[in-house]
Design a protein around this motif. Structure first.
Motif, PDB file in Angstrom:
ATOM      1  N   HIS A 113      -4.790 -11.513  -0.230  1.00 45.90           N
ATOM      2  CA  HIS A 113      -3.702 -13.023  -0.115  1.00 45.90           C
ATOM      3  C   HIS A 113      -3.875 -14.065   1.097  1.00 45.90           C
ATOM      4  CE1 HIS A 113      -0.729 -10.461   0.528  1.00 45.90           C
ATOM      5  NE2 HIS A 113      -1.327  -9.451   1.177  1.00 45.90           N
ATOM      6  N   ASP A 151       2.680  -7.396  -2.520  1.00 49.31           N
ATOM      7  CA  ASP A 151       2.417  -7.013  -1.502  1.00 49.31           C
ATOM      8  C   ASP A 151       3.423  -7.561  -1.013  1.00 49.31           C
ATOM      9  OD1 ASP A 151       0.104  -5.814  -0.644  1.00 49.31           O
ATOM     10  OD2 ASP A 151       1.605  -7.384   0.907  1.00 49.31           O
ATOM     11  N   ALA A 152       3.820  -6.140   0.713  1.00 48.41           N
ATOM     12  CA  ALA A 152       4.752  -6.700   1.394  1.00 48.41           C
ATOM     13  C   ALA A 152       4.546  -7.761   2.496  1.00 48.41           C
ATOM     14  CB  ALA A 152       5.459  -4.833   1.604  1.00 48.41           C
ATOM     15  N   HIS A 153       3.581  -8.504   1.899  1.00 50.51           N
ATOM     16  CA  HIS A 153       3.585  -8.936   2.992  1.00 50.51           C
ATOM     17  C   HIS A 153       3.402 -10.145   1.731  1.00 50.51           C
ATOM     18  CE1 HIS A 153       1.757  -5.264   4.899  1.00 50.51           C
ATOM     19  NE2 HIS A 153       2.388  -5.744   5.685  1.00 50.51           N
ATOM     20  N   ASP A 227       2.227  -1.105  -0.266  1.00 53.64           N
ATOM     21  CA  ASP A 227       2.761  -1.065   0.620  1.00 53.64           C
ATOM     22  C   ASP A 227       4.490  -1.415   1.486  1.00 53.64           C
ATOM     23  OD1 ASP A 227       1.854  -3.915   0.076  1.00 53.64           O
ATOM     24  OD2 ASP A 227       1.047  -3.814   1.955  1.00 53.64           O
ATOM     25  N   GLY A 268      -2.437  -3.801  -0.759  1.00 53.08           N
ATOM     26  CA  GLY A 268      -1.921  -3.674   0.605  1.00 53.08           C
ATOM     27  C   GLY A 268      -1.577  -2.245   0.229  1.00 53.08           C
ATOM     28  N   TYR A 270      -1.052   1.362   2.489  1.00 56.28           N
ATOM     29  CA  TYR A 270      -1.713   1.997   3.964  1.00 56.28           C
ATOM     30  C   TYR A 270      -0.165   3.761   4.192  1.00 56.28           C
ATOM     31  CZ  TYR A 270      -2.999  -2.534   4.190  1.00 56.28           C
ATOM     32  OH  TYR A 270      -3.750  -3.483   3.546  1.00 56.28           O
TER      33      TYR A 270
HETATM   34 ZN   LIG Z   1       0.331  -5.949   2.523  1.00 56.05          ZN
END
Ligand SMILES: [Zn+2]
Length: 293
Positions: A113, A151-153, A227, A268, A270
């Motif tokens: 993304h 996603d966390a971002h 994530d 994501g 990680y």
């Molecule tokens: Zn992410």
């Protein structure tokens, strides 16, 4: 039920690079038996050209990325990386076709993304969801689309792709202080403080889904990045495995309530503990199957 994978495609990473290559194989192996694993096909070039800036694509295919652009991508640009990116986008495209036919489509890759129409960033060379939407439009699908990015971002590239498109609603729930530092404008952005846990996260999701539901999407792309889990190297949020499962279940209930078809892409993940990354991603797909298939 089919799911597309790219784990069989090699990728050459520098020693100690944080890109979690292991998880693609790990998730596929965790789901073997539950799902029919299909190698993701290469995305048609024509589909890429429907979404991305042609000058960007021509350059990528002719000479690759410059050193500076590779730094922004966060990965060395190699033929193997390009090949994986083509197949990952192909997996999302196939999953989108499955979703329109059968109600659910799964790609055990994708969710890139951070790719913009004309540039790469944050492990993202092509914006697989934008490419799939463009392809569906070309094939005559005119239903409203929701991109639900958990996603966390922030889904910054996706926000730019659809910024002027009233038929696509972009919702991003992410860490406000996390990468990318310069946020783009989605239709709905929910920026969370660092360290948010299950309760606050699920409340924020509830509120966001209420707004997205009013859009009445016919098709939902779910970027199911894990994530958000506590212990992630890049996520800065603090959900438990149970909290992530609650998140996924809430999304699947939402999809049922609005009567939309669903595409799940990986996003994501990680975690410092690689087993947690694999387990959380695998659970997302398992719950999709038990809730929707
Ligand atoms: Zn992410």
């Amino acid at each position: 039920m089919k799911a597309y994978t790219t784990y069989h495609l090699p990728l050459d990473l520098p020693e100690g690079h944080p890109f979690p290559l292991y998880k693609y194989r790990g998730v596929a192996e965790a789901l073997r038996g539950l799902l029919l694993l299909e190698p993701a096909p290469e995305v048609p070039k024509e589909a890429l050209f429907l979404a991305h800036d042609p000058l960007y694509l021509e350059r990528v295919f002719r000479e690759g990325l410059s050193r500076k652009e590779s730094l922004r991508l966060g990965l060395p640009f190699t033929p193997a990386f390009l090949r994986r990116a083509l197949h990952a986008a192909g997996g999302t495209l196939m999953a989108a076709l499955d979703a329109l036919e059968e109600g659910l489509g799964l790609n055990l890759a994708g969710g890139t993304h951070h790719a913009f129409p004309d540039r790469a960033e944050g492990y993202s060379l092509f914006n697989d969801v934008a490419v799939a939407v463009a392809w569906l439009r070309r094939r005559g699908f005119s239903g409203r689309v929701l991109v639900l990015d958990l996603d966390a971002h922030q889904g910054n590239g996706t926000a730019v792709f659809f910024g002027q498109d009233p038929t696509v609603y972009t919702l991003s729930l992410h860490g406000e202080r996390n990468y990318p530092l310069k946020k783009e404008r989605s239709d709905l952005d929910v920026g969370l403080p660092d360290g948010v846990g299950d309760g606050a996260y699920l409340r924020a999701l509830e509120e966001a889904l209420e707004k997205a539901g009013a859009f009445r999407p016919a098709l939902v792309f779910y970027n199911a990045g894990v994530d958000v889990l506590k212990g992630d190297r890049f996520g800065r949020l603090s959900l438990s495995l149970e909290g992530v499962a609650q998140r996924d279940l809430r999304v699947y209930r939402f999809v049922k309530e609005v009567g939309a078809a669903l595409v799940v892409v990986m996003g994501g993940g990680y975690n410092r503990d690689p087993r947690l990354t694999v387990e959380a991603h695998a659970a997302t797909y398992r719950l999709a199957l038990s809730s929707l298939a």
